[in-house]
Design a protein around this motif. Sequence first.
Motif, PDB file in Angstrom:
ATOM      1  N   MET B  84       0.821  -1.205   0.000  1.00 49.54           N
ATOM      2  CA  MET B  84       0.000   0.000   0.000  1.00 49.54           C
ATOM      3  C   MET B  84       0.854   1.254   0.000  1.00 49.54           C
ATOM      4  O   MET B  84       0.572   2.222  -0.691  1.00 49.54           O
ATOM      5  CB  MET B  84      -0.882   0.028   1.250  1.00 49.54           C
ATOM      6  CG  MET B  84      -1.979  -0.994   1.245  1.00 49.54           C
ATOM      7  SD  MET B  84      -2.691  -1.105   2.895  1.00 49.54           S
ATOM      8  CE  MET B  84      -3.018   0.621   3.218  1.00 49.54           C
ATOM      9  N   ALA B 132      -0.113   8.648   9.401  1.00 55.32           N
ATOM     10  CA  ALA B 132      -1.519   8.277   9.531  1.00 55.32           C
ATOM     11  C   ALA B 132      -1.669   6.800   9.896  1.00 55.32           C
ATOM     12  O   ALA B 132      -1.320   5.931   9.113  1.00 55.32           O
ATOM     13  CB  ALA B 132      -2.253   8.552   8.221  1.00 55.32           C
ATOM     14  N   LEU B 134      -3.228   3.279  10.128  1.00 53.84           N
ATOM     15  CA  LEU B 134      -4.193   2.624   9.247  1.00 53.84           C
ATOM     16  C   LEU B 134      -4.763   1.348   9.835  1.00 53.84           C
ATOM     17  O   LEU B 134      -5.903   0.997   9.568  1.00 53.84           O
ATOM     18  CB  LEU B 134      -3.530   2.298   7.901  1.00 53.84           C
ATOM     19  CG  LEU B 134      -3.449   3.463   6.944  1.00 53.84           C
ATOM     20  CD1 LEU B 134      -2.703   3.063   5.683  1.00 53.84           C
ATOM     21  CD2 LEU B 134      -4.847   3.942   6.580  1.00 53.84           C
ATOM     22  N   VAL B 219      -9.014  -2.364  10.781  1.00 51.44           N
ATOM     23  CA  VAL B 219      -8.509  -1.629   9.641  1.00 51.44           C
ATOM     24  C   VAL B 219      -9.370  -0.398   9.433  1.00 51.44           C
ATOM     25  O   VAL B 219     -10.559  -0.486   9.134  1.00 51.44           O
ATOM     26  CB  VAL B 219      -8.528  -2.488   8.365  1.00 51.44           C
ATOM     27  CG1 VAL B 219      -7.956  -1.706   7.208  1.00 51.44           C
ATOM     28  CG2 VAL B 219      -7.744  -3.775   8.590  1.00 51.44           C
ATOM     29  N   ARG B 220      -8.742   0.735   9.626  1.00 56.96           N
ATOM     30  CA  ARG B 220      -9.429   1.987   9.457  1.00 56.96           C
ATOM     31  C   ARG B 220      -9.803   2.151   7.999  1.00 56.96           C
ATOM     32  O   ARG B 220      -8.955   2.098   7.109  1.00 56.96           O
ATOM     33  CB  ARG B 220      -8.457   3.084   9.844  1.00 56.96           C
ATOM     34  CG  ARG B 220      -8.897   4.436   9.463  1.00 56.96           C
ATOM     35  CD  ARG B 220      -7.785   5.383   9.818  1.00 56.96           C
ATOM     36  NE  ARG B 220      -8.217   6.718   9.548  1.00 56.96           N
ATOM     37  CZ  ARG B 220      -7.723   7.784  10.149  1.00 56.96           C
ATOM     38  NH1 ARG B 220      -6.787   7.645  11.043  1.00 56.96           N
ATOM     39  NH2 ARG B 220      -8.183   8.965   9.855  1.00 56.96           N
TER      40      ARG B 220
END
Lengths: 232, 232
Positions: B84, B132, B134, B219-220
């Motif tokens: 990702m 951020a 995740l 998982v956001r």
Amino acid sequence: MSKYPIIKSELKAKLLAGGYREGEALPSEVTLAKHYGVSRMTARRAVDELEREGYIFRVQGAGSFPTGKRFRQGVFRVRSLEEMAMAVHQAPFTRVLKAQIGVASSEVGAALGLPAGSAVLEVQRLRGIEDAPLLLEERHFRIENTERLLRLPLHQESIHALLVGLGITVARVEQNLEAVSLDAARARLLEVPNGSACFLMTRTSYLPDGILGFSRYWVRGNGGAFASAFEP
Amino acid sequence: MSKYPIIKSELKAKLLAGGYREGEALPSEVTLAKHYGVSRMTARRAVDELEREGYIFRVQGAGSFPTGKRFRQGVFRVRSLEEMAMAVHQAPFTRVLKAQIGVASSEVGAALGLPAGSAVLEVQRLRGIEDAPLLLEERHFRIENTERLLRLPLHQESIHALLVGLGITVARVEQNLEAVSLDAARARLLEVPNGSACFLMTRTSYLPDGILGFSRYWVRGNGGAFASAFEP
DNA sequence: GAGTGGTCTAGACCACTCG
DNA sequence: GAGTGGTCTAGACCACTCG
């Protein structure tokens, strides 16, 4: 005809059209209830579903807000049906239900950047393993260059491979995964109870210079959840 | 303290324990309402969530039924965080929040086939891209052989690779994906509003002769939905 | 026809946010 | 303190299933 889907779809359309800026609250539940002449619980249900599908988030005491574009980088990726079938040592199948030049609905038109009613190439396929349907594909393409797809063997695994064979190169794909309820027609095709929850994957594919296609995949799962097993 | 979570968790416990045979209806909404002394809408909300999470399905006029074991073959597969991060040309990070011998909750114990209160190896990691967060990982292992993990660099990508390095071979993995709401503590870690919807992936890994570990990954996502873009 | 889930109403009280 | 979302009540009517 129930009422909350109307409220939901109107809010969703405005959200997708960028009608709410980041940080700007949607109308409150009480406001929506008054505006649509329904009870707050009914307005709330529409907002509930938008939240569940990821279009908005809510903060108690503050309001409901559109979800930002950040944090949408995907963690899940789709396994091919071949890969799944191999894992259980069974045979995949693909049945082409529809392959024709059709007319864009307003939703499909919006996704393809065309007026509703425009001619589009439609392909609908039902795919599964052995005799069990697992996913329903509905693809829509802008017809420039893609009409030739109709003369190709659409029952084979990858339509993407057919496009490549035609010299059409996909430059980028956007996809979204959500949990939805199946309507009666699609539930029948997937052989699940009416209204079953399933995953809906929505994909927009792009050429270097514009939109190529819009596809939806209804993936039959364990209701809203999805389980699998594998050997690493 | 609200009431529907109690009804939900009691039904869920019974479902997971196999307390309802395939084809056997759960108590009706009216029955649940009477039994718990709540209104039907409140009982219904508990059943709504179980349906959404895939534990049951409902048939109007007939009842609510446990979801069968068939049709759980997985279509989605998890992308690694590296994959990702690479896609967005940013750096992944992994922060180890906890790595210790701890005590199994009843849920973890049940998953590992141990009595609640048993000693287990716990690893909690927060992972993301740039700054951020995740996903939040919570892993639990039976302590035979796995204690040595504590002396290894747990901040690296793959704990699975560390296990392989220790000569521990995973024979099989079962996983489940569902949409859930985050509790306050996990929401804070993932830096999302309290109660945000996110994907919960639950995994049980097996040795050739028994259970090895039980892991949960929050998982956001984009609320309950999840979007991504990629170049094929 | 009895029982089930689907939707809706018109209230209520609460926790929380925000100026 | 005014406004917001979170939860809950005690009803109602409907479509649908099943024996």
